[in-house]
Design an enzyme around this catalytic site. Structure first.
Site, short mmCIF file in Angstrom:
data_model
loop_
_atom_site.label_atom_id
_atom_site.label_comp_id
_atom_site.label_asym_id
_atom_site.label_seq_id
_atom_site.Cartn_x
_atom_site.Cartn_y
_atom_site.Cartn_z
N CYS A 132 -25.58 22.34 22.34
CA CYS A 132 -26.55 21.54 21.70
C CYS A 132 -26.31 21.57 20.12
O CYS A 132 -26.26 20.37 19.48
CB CYS A 132 -27.96 21.77 22.01
N HIS A 244 -33.26 21.55 17.05
CA HIS A 244 -32.63 22.44 16.31
C HIS A 244 -32.32 21.76 14.70
O HIS A 244 -32.03 20.58 14.83
CB HIS A 244 -31.23 22.64 16.86
N1 LIG Z 1 -32.11 24.09 26.47
C1 LIG Z 1 -31.17 23.64 25.73
O1 LIG Z 1 -31.21 23.38 24.65
C2 LIG Z 1 -29.48 23.22 26.34
C3 LIG Z 1 -29.01 22.78 25.63
C4 LIG Z 1 -27.54 22.35 26.10
C5 LIG Z 1 -27.28 23.10 27.20
N2 LIG Z 1 -27.98 23.82 28.11
C6 LIG Z 1 -27.56 24.52 29.32
O2 LIG Z 1 -28.36 23.64 30.40
C7 LIG Z 1 -28.43 24.71 31.16
C8 LIG Z 1 -30.00 24.75 31.71
O3 LIG Z 1 -30.73 24.96 30.66
P1 LIG Z 1 -32.35 24.72 30.61
O4 LIG Z 1 -32.88 24.85 29.30
O5 LIG Z 1 -32.70 23.55 31.59
O6 LIG Z 1 -32.65 26.19 31.63
P2 LIG Z 1 -34.05 26.39 32.47
O7 LIG Z 1 -35.32 25.56 31.84
O8 LIG Z 1 -34.08 27.81 32.34
O9 LIG Z 1 -33.71 25.66 33.97
C9 LIG Z 1 -32.79 26.23 34.68
C10 LIG Z 1 -32.58 25.28 35.96
O10 LIG Z 1 -31.57 26.14 36.84
C11 LIG Z 1 -32.33 26.04 38.12
N3 LIG Z 1 -31.67 27.26 38.85
C12 LIG Z 1 -31.67 28.41 38.71
N4 LIG Z 1 -30.95 29.18 39.83
C13 LIG Z 1 -30.46 28.08 40.37
C14 LIG Z 1 -29.60 28.25 41.52
N5 LIG Z 1 -29.09 29.41 42.26
N6 LIG Z 1 -29.16 27.02 42.22
C15 LIG Z 1 -29.59 25.74 41.74
N7 LIG Z 1 -30.43 25.87 40.44
C16 LIG Z 1 -30.81 26.75 40.13
C17 LIG Z 1 -33.51 26.36 38.05
O11 LIG Z 1 -34.22 26.26 39.19
P3 LIG Z 1 -35.93 26.84 39.46
O12 LIG Z 1 -36.64 26.12 38.59
O13 LIG Z 1 -35.90 26.56 40.78
O14 LIG Z 1 -35.57 28.18 38.79
C18 LIG Z 1 -33.77 25.35 36.80
O15 LIG Z 1 -33.98 23.95 37.44
C19 LIG Z 1 -27.96 26.09 30.88
O16 LIG Z 1 -26.53 26.01 31.33
C20 LIG Z 1 -27.81 25.74 29.23
O17 LIG Z 1 -27.04 26.54 28.78
C21 LIG Z 1 -29.55 23.79 27.71
#
Ligand SMILES: NC(=O)c1ccc[n+]([C@@H]2O[C@H](COP(=O)([O-])OP(=O)(O)OC[C@H]3O[C@@H](n4cnc5c(N)ncnc54)[C@H](OP(=O)(O)O)[C@@H]3O)[C@@H](O)[C@H]2O)c1
Length: 335
Positions: A132, A244
């Site tokens: 990001c 950010h």
């Molecule tokens: N937040 C940011 O600013 C941002 C920016 C760029 C990239 N990212 C990347 O995007 C990804 C997710 O980030 P996020 O911020 O959305 O995290 P998050 O809010 O913690 O969400 C994680 C997601 O992954 C799911 N998950 C967990 N275990 C799983 C499994 N075994 N099989 C399938 N789904 C599963 C969770 O499902 P449950 O709800 O069922 O637990 C939830 O939907 C990460 O790789 C992160 O590095 C994030």
């Protein structure tokens, strides 16, 4: 008329996943079928999109059969295992994790910057969405690189808690609600985030850089196609909820006027310039949160080095920093 697509979203219940749904709705992305995937904890939940309700499933062999496109936002391990399976099943895998970003055989795309690397003729493959903080940085750098050339970039980040996902967001809200507690428990961050700035995002290497800094430095070079560009990053988590902010020092290859720099920035797609500092006008995380563009302000020349410019770059890390960038990549491939 646009062809309607069968779309999977892995991590559909997370911060990035929910934002995917909002943006797919806003942009009227043509969906024939939505296949939301999450962990077992989310079984029984449904995701509403475009007037229909789609049940959340867990990942299992064959789950991507017949899909056109799968967005991944569930972390590195899940992408490493499942993104190649999506491609094998004939789908494009647009991956928000860090798993494939620096793989020499995987393209790392910000559509405004190097979108020409994917076209309507591209075959199903993994396409990596950058970190990001990198995305907003390269959008702000690209017009300067194109017109004046880049010699060196230094960036210090002020990163919102939403960058650590739903858990990070909830932790700041919880600590705020209980702000009189002397020593709040930290789960998502190395220290309490309330009333604090933490100069660590990820784990440290032996040179003293944390993993977020390494990502910004290496991904910026790859996306701009300048392997020898000097890039130095210092990343800090702050108690902003979302969006950010970055202070950026950029040294150009030639001496140019402020008007030339401002024209280059303001004419570039995806950038909004907010730059009237004496009136208190510059981008702020609170107002940029929920918006699509990359906002740039406080653009001024260094006093010692006439080739060096400073600017303040703010963008919504969940939208342009993740879900929006992924959807723009998909639009470039399919429409
Ligand atoms: N937040 C940011 O600013 C941002 C920016 C760029 C990239 N990212 C990347 O995007 C990804 C997710 O980030 P996020 O911020 O959305 O995290 P998050 O809010 O913690 O969400 C994680 C997601 O992954 C799911 N998950 C967990 N275990 C799983 C499994 N075994 N099989 C399938 N789904 C599963 C969770 O499902 P449950 O709800 O069922 O637990 C939830 O939907 C990460 O790789 C992160 O590095 C994030």
């Amino acid at each position: 008329m646009k062809r309607k697509l069968k779309v999977g979203v892995v991590g559909a219940t997370g911060m990035v996943g929910q934002t995917f749904m909002n943006i797919l709705e806003e942009r009227e992305f043509p969906i024939a079928e939505l296949h939301p995937f999450a962990s077992e904890n989310s079984l029984g939940k449904k995701i509403d999109l475009q007037g229909k309700s789609w049940p959340v499933a867990i990942l299992k062999e064959g789950c991507f059969d017949d899909l056109d496109l799968v967005f991944f936002s569930s972390g590195d391990d899940i992408s490493k295992e499942w993104a190649p399976k999506a491609v094998k099943a004939g789908a494009f895998a647009i991956d928000n994790s860090a798993a494939f970003r620096m793989d020499p055989n995987t393209v790392l795309i910000v559509p405004e910057v190097n979108g020409h690397l994917v076209t309507k003729d591209s075959r199903p493959q993994i396409i990596a969405n950058p970190n990001c903080s990198t995305i907003q940085l390269v959008v702000a750098l690209k017009p300067l690189a194109d017109r004046f050339g880049l010699e060196e970039v230094r960036v210090s980040t002020y990163q919102a808690v939403s960058g650590a996902g739903q858990g990070g967001y909830d932790e700041l809200l919880e600590q705020t609600a209980n702000h009189t507690q002397p020593d709040p428990a930290a789960k998502m961050f190395p220290h309490a985030i309330l009333f604090n700035c933490i100069p660590q995002i990820g784990s440290f290497n032996d040179e003293g850089f944390c993993s977020e800094e390494v990502k910004i430095m290496s991904e910026t070079r790859k996306i701009l196609g300048q392997q020898k560009l000097k890039v130095s990053a210092f990343t800090v988590r702050i108690p902003a909820l979302n969006a950010h902010s970055e202070s950026v020092w950029v040294t150009l290859n030639k001496a140019v006027s402020r008007d030339e720099v401002m024209s280059a920035l303001s004419e570039f797609p995806g950038i909004v310039v907010q730059d009237e500092p004496k009136k208190g006008v510059y981008p702020l995380a609170r107002t940029v949160s929920g918006q699509d563009p990359v906002y740039v302000g406080r653009v001024h020349r260094d006093l010692e080095n006439p080739l060096m410019w400073m600017m303040w770059v703010v963008s919504d890390n969940i939208r342009k920093g993740a879900a929006l960038n992924g959807i723009q990549i998909a639009e470039q491939i399919f429409f």
